[in-house]
Each structure stands twice: as structure tokens, then as C-alpha cells.
Design a protein around this motif. Structure first.
Motif, short mmCIF file in Angstrom:
data_model
loop_
_atom_site.label_atom_id
_atom_site.label_comp_id
_atom_site.label_asym_id
_atom_site.label_seq_id
_atom_site.Cartn_x
_atom_site.Cartn_y
_atom_site.Cartn_z
N GLU A 148 0.86 -1.18 0.00
CA GLU A 148 0.00 0.00 0.00
C GLU A 148 0.90 1.23 0.00
O GLU A 148 1.77 1.36 0.86
CB GLU A 148 -0.90 0.03 1.24
CG GLU A 148 -1.93 -1.10 1.30
CD GLU A 148 -2.74 -1.03 2.57
OE1 GLU A 148 -3.51 -0.07 2.73
OE2 GLU A 148 -2.58 -1.94 3.41
N LYS A 171 0.90 5.35 0.13
CA LYS A 171 0.12 6.56 0.41
C LYS A 171 0.98 7.77 0.13
O LYS A 171 2.00 8.01 0.78
CB LYS A 171 -0.34 6.57 1.87
CG LYS A 171 -1.26 7.74 2.19
CD LYS A 171 -1.78 7.68 3.61
CE LYS A 171 -2.73 8.84 3.88
NZ LYS A 171 -3.22 8.82 5.28
N SER A 188 6.21 9.57 -0.33
CA SER A 188 5.12 8.64 -0.05
C SER A 188 5.57 7.65 1.02
O SER A 188 6.76 7.39 1.18
CB SER A 188 4.68 7.91 -1.32
OG SER A 188 5.75 7.21 -1.89
#
Length: 395
Positions: free
Chosen positions: A303, A305, A318
Motif C-alpha cells: 500500500e 500513500k 510517499s
């Protein structure tokens, strides 16, 4: 609102205020006429307003409030001047903060996020690669992007796109796409048509209301076979073309097969997992954990972000979270009968998903083939379906 103006307001300082009074609309109009920048504006019951206002415009706001008989109150102070004032004794912090803000301003000239939006929220295979090949990539300077050229290149290589638009907001590029669909052949009631078979089968019922039946009950037909021809011949008239109308039902077959091994190894999740984090700055990564997992067998989920200050002001930073989910191998042994029943149950689920009306199933046929290590199960559903479909007669 221009992102640059908001960043400038943050550097120079801004306040969050409430404005309350019966002439809120007049207050807003005067502010607009005087080109006073307000953002994150919210209304409360028509007589109260919340807004962010640059410190340079604050005195003007006070004067307009008095003029419109409104009451103004500061509820929050934000921005570099207030932070420096709070930490005026911490010079290193202030310098680092200034450097950070400078880097943010510089990075705002580049693209740090590309968002692809397809109208029906479906996926277009390979579209990310097409966008990249067209020259729109992360880290590219916004002034070097020719949106029209990117659009033209993508449309030149893709026949499944009917419209594409590119919008730049802050450091975010939004690509909006409308997929093209192959137009179906339109048949109207004045066209001459045959009714043909949509699949192979054995005719169980045929009713020709208009046209001439070319098959009978019990006939075996192949896909595209003419079932009801779009012609009619009268007792005293020649053959004429018509628009066929009728219903044709047939017995068709849906078949699937599967191998079930007597000794089976299945991977199952244990419920244990480990999370690892790292920071990615453009293409440079900093790991906070060991990269090797403590699990022997596991699935990995990534994941990412992306950090952003405002809704469309992404930074080249990120946080990547890696989740490893432990799995274990369970061995199971089946008898020949157990393996057969397992295969039948799994095939039933698969077949029933592709049949529109399960009540039309008239027979279930099971065949098996036994081997040394496995049994092959073959399941066939015999189904009554309407197989007639209109086809325009081309002359």
C-alpha cells in the motif's frame, strides 16, 4: 483557487475567522469585488460564515465587516509568521522549516501524482503504460507537458477510447476517459430478417408467427443455422421477404471439467501478519524495518500513500506499507468417492453462475475418469434455452 496563492498565504500567514450577521451575502460580494482571497469557506445557517483569510487582507475584512454590520472573530492563526513567533528561540527549527517550505514551493512545479478516471469506473488494460509512453510521467515539470500532444498520442494508439481529457490541479494530473463501445447492429421492424441459432442444440419448440420455419422439433442445429427464414409464399402470390417473428427453444449443453487430486496440499492463512514501513522520496527509499520476512510462506500486500498538503498538492514523498500475511500448507487426503463429490460440488457452482435461469436445467450428467493420482470429473448441464436471434437479411 491557485495553489501558489494558498502557499504564499501560508508563508505570509493567514487566520481562520468567523463572520456573523444578517448581511453575509453583501459581505461576500464586497470581498469578491475587492479581490480578497478566501478559501475553505463554509456557511452555517445562513448568518454565519467560516473562512481562511490572508493576514494581509485581515484589516480590509475588519472594515468590510463594520460596513456590513457583521461581527468578525479570529478562531485560529496559521502560517509561517505565527510558527516563527512561537519558536523564535529555536532558530534551527525555523531554518529547517523555511527550507522545507522552499522545497514545497519548488516541487509544486512538477507532477507528483497521475490520477486516471474512467467514466464507468472500469479498467482499461495498459492505459498507464500508454500515458507513460505519451510523455506524461511522475516527476516531469508541468511546463514541459503538452496536454494536447499526450491526448493525441493516446487516442492514436487506442481504439477503445472515445474521449479523453487532461486537467492539471496543483501537482496532480487528472486524466478523464470515456470508453468507446462498438455500436450494436440496429434492426427495426421494417427490415427483412431471419431468425438464426445463437448456439448449438436440439430443437424442442418452434413457433413461426411471421416467416417460414426451416427446422422441426428434434432437429440438431449448429450456431448460425437459419431457424425461421424471412420469406413467405402465398397460395396465389410469389415468395416475398418479411421480418421474421417467432420463438425457438432448444436443448443445449453447458460442460465443465476438473481434476481433483487424492492427496491435496492447500495454502491457508494463519491470521498472523507483520507490517513494514518505508519512506519513498521520488525514487529513493528509506527502510525502517528489515526487508526479510520472519515467515516461511506468506502473501505480500503493498500500500502506497502519497503525502499531500492540500487535496491536489502532492509531494514527491510517499509512505509504503508492506503487509506480509503468513500461510501454512495443509495436507488433505480424499477417497475416490470424496474426490468425486468435491469435484461435482465445485463444478455445480461454476456452471450455475453462467446459466441465466437454473430452473431451465433438465438434466445433470456426470462422467469421471480415474487416474493414479487424481480423478477427473466432467459435469454437463442439459438446459432448455431460447436460441433464436434476429439477423438482418443482406442483399
Amino acid at each position: 483557487m491557485a495553489i501558489a496563492k494558498i502557499i504564499l498565504s501560508y508563508i505570509l500567514g493567514y487566520v481562520r475567522v468567523t463572520v456573523e450577521g444578517y448581511y453575509i451575502e453583501r459581505f461576500i460580494n464586497i470581498c469578491n469585488n475587492n479581490k480578497i482571497l478566501m478559501w475553505n469557506v463554509k456557511r452555517d445557517k445562513g448568518v454565519k460564515l467560516y473562512a481562511n483569510i490572508g493576514i494581509r487582507d485581515f484589516k480590509k475584512i475588519i472594515q468590510i465587516s463594520k460596513k456590513t454590520q457583521c461581527k468578525t472573530k479570529v478562531i485560529r492563526k496559521r502560517g509561517l509568521p505565527f510558527i516563527l513567533n512561537r519558536y523564535r528561540k529555536r532558530k534551527i527549527f525555523a531554518v529547517l522549516l523555511l527550507i522545507l517550505i522552499t522545497l514545497i514551493i519548488i516541487s509544486s512545479n512538477y507532477v507528483w501524482n497521475i490520477e486516471i478516471q474512467v467514466e464507468d469506473k472500469s479498467e482499461l488494460l495498459g492505459i498507464e503504460e500508454e500515458v507513460k509512453n505519451a510523455g506524461l510521467i511522475i516527476g516531469k515539470k508541468k511546463t514541459e507537458i503538452d496536454a494536447k500532444e499526450v491526448i493525441n498520442q493516446i487516442r492514436l494508439n487506442r481504439s477503445d477510447i472515445s474521449w479523453i481529457g487532461i486537467e492539471m490541479k496543483g501537482t496532480n494530473v487528472i486524466i478523464k476517459i470515456v470508453k468507446s463501445e462498438e455500436a450494436p447492429t440496429i434492426i427495426n421492424e421494417n427490415d427483412y430478417t431471419n431468425i438464426v441459432a445463437s448456439k448449438n442444440g436440439v430443437i424442442t419448440k418452434i413457433t413461426a408467427q411471421n416467416g417460414t420455419a426451416k427446422v422441426a422439433v428434434g432437429d440438431i442445429v449448429q450456431e448460425k443455422t437459419v431457424l425461421i427464414e424471412g420469406t413467405m409464399t402465398g397460395k396465389y402470390t410469389d415468395t416475398r421477404y418479411v421480418h421474421s417473428i417467432g420463438e425457438v427453444e432448444a436443448k443445449v449443453w453447458h460442460t465443465k471439467s476438473k481434476k481433483i487430486y487424492y492427496n491435496e496440499e492447500k495454502e491457508q492463512k494463519t491470521g498472523k501478519e507483520e507490517k513494514k514501513y518505508k519512506i519513498k522520496i521520488n525514487n529513493f527509499e528509506i527502510n525502517f524495518n528489515k526487508t526479510l520476512s520472519k515467515f516461511k510462506i506468506y502473501d505480500t500486500i503493498y500500500e502506497e500513500k502519497k503525502i499531500r498538503i492540500f487535496s491536489n498538492l502532492y509531494l514527491p514523498i510517499s509512505i509504503i506499507k508492506t503487509t506480509n500475511q503468513e500461510k501454512e500448507i495443509n495436507k488433505k487426503t480424499y477417497t475416490k468417492e470424496e474426490a468425486k463429490q468435491l469435484g461435482i460440488e465445485e463444478l455445480r457452482k461454476e456452471l450455475e453462475e453462467e446459466i441465466d435461469d437454473p430452473e431451465k436445467i433438465v438434466e445433470e450428467i456426470v462422467n469421471t475418469k480415474e487416474e493414479k493420482d487424481y480423478i477427473e470429473v466432467n459435469l454437463t448441464y442439459e438446459v432448455i434455452e431460447n436460441i433464436g436471434t434476429e439477423e438482418k437479411i443482406e442483399f
